[in-house]
Design an enzyme around this catalytic site. Structure first.
Site, PDB file in Angstrom:
ATOM      1  N   HIS A 254       3.482  14.513   0.808  1.00 46.85           N
ATOM      2  CA  HIS A 254       2.821  15.463   0.907  1.00 46.85           C
ATOM      3  C   HIS A 254       3.992  16.583   1.219  1.00 46.85           C
ATOM      4  CE1 HIS A 254      -1.314  14.317   1.466  1.00 46.85           C
ATOM      5  NE2 HIS A 254      -1.146  13.889   1.677  1.00 46.85           N
TER       6      HIS A 254
ATOM      7  N   ASN B 176      -5.326   6.492  -5.933  1.00 46.82           N
ATOM      8  CA  ASN B 176      -6.181   8.117  -5.393  1.00 46.82           C
ATOM      9  C   ASN B 176      -5.112   9.653  -5.730  1.00 46.82           C
ATOM     10  OD1 ASN B 176      -4.075   7.565  -3.680  1.00 46.82           O
ATOM     11  ND2 ASN B 176      -4.875   9.701  -2.175  1.00 46.82           N
TER      12      ASN B 176
ATOM     13  N   HIS C 151       1.410   5.338  -1.716  1.00 45.37           N
ATOM     14  CA  HIS C 151       0.897   6.450  -3.224  1.00 45.37           C
ATOM     15  C   HIS C 151       2.319   6.892  -3.379  1.00 45.37           C
ATOM     16  CE1 HIS C 151      -2.532   6.852  -0.536  1.00 45.37           C
ATOM     17  NE2 HIS C 151      -2.619   6.267   0.643  1.00 45.37           N
ATOM     18  N   LEU C 152       1.971   6.732  -5.026  1.00 45.55           N
ATOM     19  CA  LEU C 152       3.839   7.193  -5.406  1.00 45.55           C
ATOM     20  C   LEU C 152       3.352   8.667  -5.586  1.00 45.55           C
ATOM     21  CD1 LEU C 152       5.170   4.305  -7.194  1.00 45.55           C
ATOM     22  CD2 LEU C 152       5.609   5.210  -4.900  1.00 45.55           C
TER      23      LEU C 152
ATOM     24  N   HIS D 153       0.735  -1.268  -0.221  1.00 45.29           N
ATOM     25  CA  HIS D 153       0.042   0.207  -0.340  1.00 45.29           C
ATOM     26  C   HIS D 153       0.932   1.241   0.263  1.00 45.29           C
ATOM     27  CE1 HIS D 153      -3.766   2.164   1.524  1.00 45.29           C
ATOM     28  NE2 HIS D 153      -2.341   3.531   1.354  1.00 45.29           N
TER      29      HIS D 153
ATOM     30  N   HIS E 161     -10.604   0.904   2.418  1.00 44.92           N
ATOM     31  CA  HIS E 161     -10.314   2.405   2.845  1.00 44.92           C
ATOM     32  C   HIS E 161     -11.117   2.454   4.549  1.00 44.92           C
ATOM     33  CE1 HIS E 161      -8.344   5.938   5.044  1.00 44.92           C
ATOM     34  NE2 HIS E 161      -9.228   6.538   5.355  1.00 44.92           N
TER      35      HIS E 161
ATOM     36  N   HIS F 247      -4.566  -1.142   6.339  1.00 40.36           N
ATOM     37  CA  HIS F 247      -3.983  -0.122   7.012  1.00 40.36           C
ATOM     38  C   HIS F 247      -5.096   0.031   8.455  1.00 40.36           C
ATOM     39  CE1 HIS F 247      -6.530   2.459   5.468  1.00 40.36           C
ATOM     40  NE2 HIS F 247      -6.105   3.697   4.445  1.00 40.36           N
TER      41      HIS F 247
ATOM     42  N   LYS G 154      -9.238  -0.188  -5.601  1.00 38.66           N
ATOM     43  CA  LYS G 154      -9.069   0.080  -4.287  1.00 38.66           C
ATOM     44  C   LYS G 154     -10.255   0.981  -3.856  1.00 38.66           C
ATOM     45  CE  LYS G 154      -7.549   2.254  -0.367  1.00 38.66           C
ATOM     46  NZ  LYS G 154      -6.203   2.965  -0.447  1.00 38.66           N
TER      47      LYS G 154
ATOM     48  N   ALA H 266      -3.180  14.802   5.757  1.00 39.88           N
ATOM     49  CA  ALA H 266      -2.991  13.781   5.893  1.00 39.88           C
ATOM     50  C   ALA H 266      -2.077  12.866   5.430  1.00 39.88           C
ATOM     51  CB  ALA H 266      -5.128  12.671   6.307  1.00 39.88           C
TER      52      ALA H 266
ATOM     53  N   ASP I  64       1.836   2.535   3.263  1.00 40.25           N
ATOM     54  CA  ASP I  64       0.859   3.977   3.107  1.00 40.25           C
ATOM     55  C   ASP I  64       1.082   5.149   3.808  1.00 40.25           C
ATOM     56  OD1 ASP I  64      -2.051   4.695   2.914  1.00 40.25           O
ATOM     57  OD2 ASP I  64      -2.341   5.049   5.306  1.00 40.25           O
TER      58      ASP I  64
HETATM   59  C1  NCD Z   1      -3.323   8.788   2.325  1.00 41.33           C
HETATM   60  C2  NCD Z   1      -2.589  10.375   1.360  1.00 41.33           C
HETATM   61  O1  NCD Z   1      -1.993  11.370   1.755  1.00 41.33           O
HETATM   62  O2  NCD Z   1      -3.478   9.914  -0.028  1.00 41.33           O
HETATM   63  N1  NCD Z   1      -3.723   9.862   3.281  1.00 41.33           N
HETATM   64  C3  NCD Z   1      -3.244   8.820   4.426  1.00 41.33           C
HETATM   65  O3  NCD Z   1      -4.007   9.838   5.449  1.00 41.33           O
HETATM   66  N2  NCD Z   1      -2.953   7.546   4.943  1.00 41.33           N
HETATM   67  C4  NCD Z   1      -5.002   8.386   1.749  1.00 41.33           C
HETATM   68  C5  NCD Z   1      -5.167   7.354   2.893  1.00 41.33           C
HETATM   69  O4  NCD Z   1      -4.548   6.456   2.753  1.00 41.33           O
HETATM   70  O5  NCD Z   1      -6.162   6.813   3.053  1.00 41.33           O
HETATM   71 ZN    ZN Z   2      -3.069   4.807   1.822  1.00 39.45          ZN
END
Ligand code: NCD
Ligand code: ZN
Length: 335
Positions: free
Chosen positions: A244, A41, A15-16, A13, A134, A168, A95, A256, A240
């Site tokens: 950011h 996402n 986020h790239l 899991h 999620h 997660h 997802k 988040a 996860d």
């Molecule tokens: C993730 C994101 O920033 O894309 N944020 C997070 O707090 N985990 C999205 C997600 O997996 O909930």
């Molecule tokens: Zn995530």
């Protein structure tokens, strides 16, 4: 000095992101992992064959090694069986985000109407496409995951042949749910094994520890630790890692997401070592995921050593978890 060799670590899991952020983070994941399940996402989200192919290509270009496989996902909506048949060889999972519960989830599911989801979920079960979820409601922040358990039950009961991954997980309730249904699995992050809400907001507010789902209570963390340290066969590592830019975290509307990709394996070594369970780390970071997903990962060996590693303050525009702090384990080499 103590060393550990992990073969074919997988992050199920991650986020790239895209564009400049992708160029910063993709090489960090592809350096120490054999593969990763890439979250869809983006803005706009990954929903078509063209989206999947284009994003996969951009990831491949951004990575700095060939021995890494991005396992692609689609953003859940009600897809037809024919569409899923046409895309099945190019994706590993779909997802599902409830609408609005986390970063870039606005186009997610508004209500869990089983009958309207039936065609999609039955086709996924038939084709061996995993459903990653999620699992949070839009209720009170500390209760959102526990409140979602009834949705997991409904999905698991109605689609017994569908593999469902509770992503997660952060609560004792989710840990208890795992063994209740054969077709439920889970990923667990490294930060949820380390922190509770106290670390996020108990003293000075720490934006770089703020994520969804929010870290919960000590008894929840203990429940997660227990199944992770024993490498429960239905549990996999999923960082996860959610980068950011610094200005979006250190602001009055903090996004988040915790960025852990470059330190995840070092932290896991420290946790498993502290509990004298290093022998179970391989199953948690690779073997379980390969079995559950039916993946045959790219060959890679990562050698970690019990040696200090000072976490950089920044990776590009991103502040990692534990920036500037010293970890007890480091990556010695990757073969
Ligand atoms: C993730 C994101 O920033 O894309 N944020 C997070 O707090 N985990 C999205 C997600 O997996 O909930
Ligand atoms: Zn995530």
């Amino acid at each position: 000095m103590k060393t550990v060799t992990l073969t074919m670590p997988l992050d199920m899991h991650v986020h790239l992101r895209d564009a400049e952020m992708l160029n910063t983070v993709a090489p960090l994941t592809s350096y120490s992992f054999s593969g990763a399940l890439v979250m869809p996402n983006l803005v706009p989200p990954v929903k078509t064959v063209e989206d999947v192919r284009g994003y996969r290509h951009r990831i491949k270009v951004a990575m700095e090694s060939d021995d890494f496989e991005p396992y692609m996902t689609l953003f859940y909506q009600n897809y037809s069986r024919d569409f899923l048949i046409s895309i099945q060889d190019e994706i590993t999972a779909v997802k599902l985000y409830p609408s609005g519960v986390t970063t870039n989830s606005e186009g997610g599911v508004e209500s869990f109407d089983i009958e309207s989801m039936r065609e999609t979920l039955e086709a996924m079960a038939e084709l061996g496409i995993v459903l990653c979820v999620h699992g949070e409601t839009n209720g009170f922040v500390m209760d959102r995951e526990a409140e979602f358990m009834s949705v997991y039950e409904m999905l698991a009961q109605n689609f017994p042949k569908l593999k469902i991954v509770m992503e997660h997980i952060t609560t004792r309730e989710a840990v208890e749910m795992l063994d209740r249904y054969e077709n439920l699995y889970a990923t667990i992050t490294v930060h949820h094994l380390m922190i509770t809400l106290d670390d996020v907001a108990g003293g000075m507010l720490r934006p770089h520890l703020f994520c969804k789902p929010i870290a919960k209570r000590p008894h929840d963390r203990d429940a997660l630790l227990k199944i992770v340290l024993e490498a429960h066969p239905k549990v996999m590592f999923g960082s996860d890692s959610a980068p950011h830019p610094r200005h979006a975290k250190e602001s009055c509307g903090c996004g988040a997401g915790v960025f852990t990709a470059p330190i995840a394996l070092q932290l896991l070594c420290a946790i498993f070592d502290e509990h004298d369970k290093l022998e179970n780390l391989q199953a948690f970071v690779s073997d379980n995921a390969q079995r559950i997903y039916g993946i045959c990962a790219e060959y890679k060996e990562v050698v970690l050593v019990e040696h200090d590693f000072v976490v950089p303050q920044m990776y590009g525009s991103i502040v990692p978890m534990m920036a500037g702090e010293t970890l007890k384990w480091s990556i010695e080499r990757v073969d």
